[in-house]
Enzyme design. Structure first.
Site, PDB file in Angstrom:
ATOM      1  N   TYR A 171      -2.945 -10.648  15.561  1.00 43.29           N
ATOM      2  CA  TYR A 171      -2.986  -9.562  14.348  1.00 43.29           C
ATOM      3  C   TYR A 171      -3.857  -8.576  14.664  1.00 43.29           C
ATOM      4  O   TYR A 171      -3.868  -7.183  14.837  1.00 43.29           O
ATOM      5  CB  TYR A 171      -2.788  -9.861  13.040  1.00 43.29           C
ATOM      6  N   THR A 205      -7.341  -2.366   9.501  1.00 41.74           N
ATOM      7  CA  THR A 205      -7.931  -3.548   8.821  1.00 41.74           C
ATOM      8  C   THR A 205      -9.144  -4.132   9.024  1.00 41.74           C
ATOM      9  O   THR A 205      -9.814  -3.933  10.187  1.00 41.74           O
ATOM     10  CB  THR A 205      -6.930  -4.899   9.072  1.00 41.74           C
ATOM     11  N   LYS A 216      -3.767  -4.557  16.006  1.00 38.13           N
ATOM     12  CA  LYS A 216      -4.471  -3.474  14.956  1.00 38.13           C
ATOM     13  C   LYS A 216      -5.605  -2.637  15.870  1.00 38.13           C
ATOM     14  O   LYS A 216      -5.572  -1.497  15.363  1.00 38.13           O
ATOM     15  CB  LYS A 216      -5.096  -4.042  13.598  1.00 38.13           C
ATOM     16  N   LEU A 251       1.078  -1.121  -0.183  1.00 39.87           N
ATOM     17  CA  LEU A 251       0.149   0.071  -0.099  1.00 39.87           C
ATOM     18  C   LEU A 251       0.736   1.268   0.060  1.00 39.87           C
ATOM     19  O   LEU A 251       0.470   2.318  -0.764  1.00 39.87           O
ATOM     20  CB  LEU A 251      -1.065  -0.091   1.113  1.00 39.87           C
ATOM     21  N   TRP A 271      -7.790  -7.043   2.066  1.00 43.05           N
ATOM     22  CA  TRP A 271      -7.614  -7.924   0.747  1.00 43.05           C
ATOM     23  C   TRP A 271      -7.015  -7.058  -0.153  1.00 43.05           C
ATOM     24  O   TRP A 271      -7.334  -7.019  -1.296  1.00 43.05           O
ATOM     25  CB  TRP A 271      -8.746  -8.770   0.386  1.00 43.05           C
TER      26      TRP A 271
HETATM   27  N1  LIG Z   1      -2.288  -6.707   2.598  1.00 48.90           N
HETATM   28  C1  LIG Z   1      -3.491  -6.813   3.067  1.00 48.90           C
HETATM   29  O1  LIG Z   1      -4.470  -7.491   2.409  1.00 48.90           O
HETATM   30  C2  LIG Z   1      -4.226  -6.136   4.231  1.00 48.90           C
HETATM   31  C3  LIG Z   1      -5.504  -6.068   4.616  1.00 48.90           C
HETATM   32  C4  LIG Z   1      -5.975  -5.350   5.566  1.00 48.90           C
HETATM   33  C5  LIG Z   1      -5.254  -4.388   6.145  1.00 48.90           C
HETATM   34  N2  LIG Z   1      -3.800  -4.382   5.626  1.00 48.90           N
HETATM   35  C6  LIG Z   1      -3.106  -3.128   6.439  1.00 48.90           C
HETATM   36  O2  LIG Z   1      -2.692  -2.472   5.442  1.00 48.90           O
HETATM   37  C7  LIG Z   1      -1.380  -1.751   5.728  1.00 48.90           C
HETATM   38  C8  LIG Z   1      -0.173  -2.097   4.592  1.00 48.90           C
HETATM   39  O3  LIG Z   1      -0.294  -3.456   4.397  1.00 48.90           O
HETATM   40  P1  LIG Z   1       0.677  -3.899   3.243  1.00 48.90           P
HETATM   41  O4  LIG Z   1      -0.283  -5.023   2.568  1.00 48.90           O
HETATM   42  O5  LIG Z   1       1.116  -2.890   2.520  1.00 48.90           O
HETATM   43  O6  LIG Z   1       2.022  -4.542   3.919  1.00 48.90           O
HETATM   44  P2  LIG Z   1       3.412  -4.914   3.371  1.00 48.90           P
HETATM   45  O7  LIG Z   1       3.393  -5.099   1.912  1.00 48.90           O
HETATM   46  O8  LIG Z   1       3.813  -5.973   4.150  1.00 48.90           O
HETATM   47  O9  LIG Z   1       4.044  -3.578   3.901  1.00 48.90           O
HETATM   48  C9  LIG Z   1       4.488  -3.155   5.304  1.00 48.90           C
HETATM   49  C10 LIG Z   1       5.414  -2.231   5.221  1.00 48.90           C
HETATM   50  O10 LIG Z   1       5.672  -1.980   6.735  1.00 48.90           O
HETATM   51  C11 LIG Z   1       7.193  -1.874   6.968  1.00 48.90           C
HETATM   52  N3  LIG Z   1       7.413  -2.537   8.180  1.00 48.90           N
HETATM   53  C12 LIG Z   1       7.377  -3.784   8.687  1.00 48.90           C
HETATM   54  N4  LIG Z   1       7.558  -3.782   9.928  1.00 48.90           N
HETATM   55  C13 LIG Z   1       8.313  -2.673   9.972  1.00 48.90           C
HETATM   56  C14 LIG Z   1       8.755  -1.898  11.142  1.00 48.90           C
HETATM   57  N5  LIG Z   1       9.132  -2.773  12.184  1.00 48.90           N
HETATM   58  N6  LIG Z   1       9.280  -0.810  11.336  1.00 48.90           N
HETATM   59  C15 LIG Z   1       9.208  -0.153   9.917  1.00 48.90           C
HETATM   60  N7  LIG Z   1       8.317  -0.549   9.078  1.00 48.90           N
HETATM   61  C16 LIG Z   1       8.056  -1.741   8.952  1.00 48.90           C
HETATM   62  C17 LIG Z   1       7.658  -2.887   5.601  1.00 48.90           C
HETATM   63  O11 LIG Z   1       9.022  -2.847   5.512  1.00 48.90           O
HETATM   64  P3  LIG Z   1       9.924  -3.710   4.873  1.00 48.90           P
HETATM   65  O12 LIG Z   1       9.969  -3.459   3.186  1.00 48.90           O
HETATM   66  O13 LIG Z   1      11.216  -3.330   5.440  1.00 48.90           O
HETATM   67  O14 LIG Z   1       9.533  -5.038   5.296  1.00 48.90           O
HETATM   68  C18 LIG Z   1       6.644  -2.545   4.438  1.00 48.90           C
HETATM   69  O15 LIG Z   1       7.189  -1.341   3.854  1.00 48.90           O
HETATM   70  C19 LIG Z   1      -1.041  -2.518   7.084  1.00 48.90           C
HETATM   71  O16 LIG Z   1      -1.289  -1.560   8.120  1.00 48.90           O
HETATM   72  C20 LIG Z   1      -1.863  -3.646   7.282  1.00 48.90           C
HETATM   73  O17 LIG Z   1      -2.227  -3.936   8.412  1.00 48.90           O
HETATM   74  C21 LIG Z   1      -3.408  -4.954   4.552  1.00 48.90           C
END
Ligand SMILES: NC(=O)c1ccc[n+]([C@@H]2O[C@H](COP(=O)([O-])OP(=O)(O)OC[C@H]3O[C@@H](n4cnc5c(N)ncnc54)[C@H](OP(=O)(O)O)[C@@H]3O)[C@@H](O)[C@H]2O)c1
Length: 297
Positions: A131, A104, A135, A16, A156
């Site tokens: 998780y 989420t 959140k 995202l 998702w």
């Molecule tokens: N993916 C889904 O389907 C989904 C669904 C519902 C809600 N969400 C929410 O949407 C948001 C973004 O999700 P996403 O899918 O974009 O996740 P993602 O692709 O896994 O990206 C997570 C990001 O957070 C960074 N990160 C992880 N741990 C960290 C830490 N300790 N300190 C600083 N940065 C850290 C990661 O950095 P690195 O590159 O170094 O790993 C990456 O840039 C999250 O809040 C998640 O809860 C996602």
């Protein structure tokens, strides 16, 4: 003409955060420190690092997002998903900056069977995994710490910046492997590019929007129908030559999870539609755009 802002995005290397950074970089001044600079697993160090940065909007996309990883390290999940966001929110409050906290659909327990609005209680019903609990704690902490925070619950996610469910299904189909997906779990697949556009509309045209907001495409899917639609669209677009069957699975017979998953977490986007002045497109049409983008990229 959009007035440029100073936007600080955490998690800009992610699915995202990457989409937001791509869209906003042309019009806004971006600040995107990597995890090696700002590690949300160390809440004690966050305030000092952020205090030196200059921004008027912080979008917190970083998170520990794997339910299984969170289940194995619930305290770590709390640090990244709740304690550090609270510090970020307090810093926004101190300097009068706005904040968007990404949350989420997994804050819900998943036991209902009708669309979830922002008024649906995530608590006292308890999220079913570490998780979701971290959140939900993050939502409550940022809302308590900052008066100008918008909590955007998304679900998702798919998009070009990091592989997600459609990529996994396509990879299996292309490799000629069996494709199977859970058919008794519901939510809304959502395009990261659409979220980037909606959030920009909100922070430019609806700066007073705050509190909880469900930010998702329209419609509903199971992982099974999501997989079937992905493959049907991929066939139509020419990404695959044959349409493999998708074997339906039941969540209770799936043994690959450490953390329990909520069953029904489809969110209503009616409040988002009101703020945007139009209903978000269906997840199917957003997915079609995303898959077609692979052909032209
Ligand atoms: N993916 C889904 O389907 C989904 C669904 C519902 C809600 N969400 C929410 O949407 C948001 C973004 O999700 P996403 O899918 O974009 O996740 P993602 O692709 O896994 O990206 C997570 C990001 O957070 C960074 N990160 C992880 N741990 C960290 C830490 N300790 N300190 C600083 N940065 C850290 C990661 O950095 P690195 O590159 O170094 O790993 C990456 O840039 C999250 O809040 C998640 O809860 C996602």
């Amino acid at each position: 003409m959009i007035k440029g802002m100073k936007i600080f995005i955490t998690g800009a290397s992610g699915r995202l955060g990457g989409a937001l950074n791509r869209r906003y970089a042309a019009r806004h001044e971006m600040l995107t420190p990597s995890r090696s600079v700002l590690d949300l697993a160390k809440p004690d160090e966050v305030a000092e690092i952020v205090r030196d940065l200059d921004f008027d909007l912080l979008i917190n996309c970083a998170g520990m997002i794997s339910p299984d990883e969170c289940e194995g390290d619930p305290l770590g999940a709390m640090r990244v998903n709740a304690e550090s966001p609270a510090v970020l929110a307090a810093e926004c409050q101190r300097r009068g900056a706005r904040m968007i906290q990404i949350s989420t659909d997994y804050v819900f327990d998943g036991e209902g069977d009708s669309l979830l609005s922002e008024a649906a209680p995530a608590a006292p019903a308890v999220p079913v995994n570490a998780y979701g609990r971290s959140k939900l704690a993050g939502e409550q902490a940022v809302l308590a710490a900052c008066s100008q925070v918008l909590v955007a619950r998304v679900s998702w996610l798919f998009g070009p910046d990091r592989p997600s469910f459609p990529d996994q299904m396509l990879a299996r189909a292309i490799a000629g492997q069996e494709v199977a997906a859970i058919a008794d779990k519901w939510s809304v697949p959502t395009s990261t590019d659409d979220i980037a556009s909606w959030l920009e509309h909100l922070f430019i045209h609806r700066p007073a929007a705050s509190g909880l907001l469900h930010v998702c495409n329209s419609g509903e899917a199971t992982w099974h129908s999501y997989a079937e639609t992905t493959l049907a669209l991929a066939l139509e677009i020419g990404l695959i030559q044959d349409l493999p069957p998708v074997k339906p699975q039941r969540m209770e017979e799936f043994t690959g999870f450490l953390a329990r998953r909520p069953r029904y977490t489809t969110m209503s986007n009616a409040a988002l539609a009101d703020l945007l002045g139009e209903t978000p497109q269906s997840w199917e049409s957003a997915l079609r755009q995303s898959l077609a983008g692979r052909v032209t990229r």
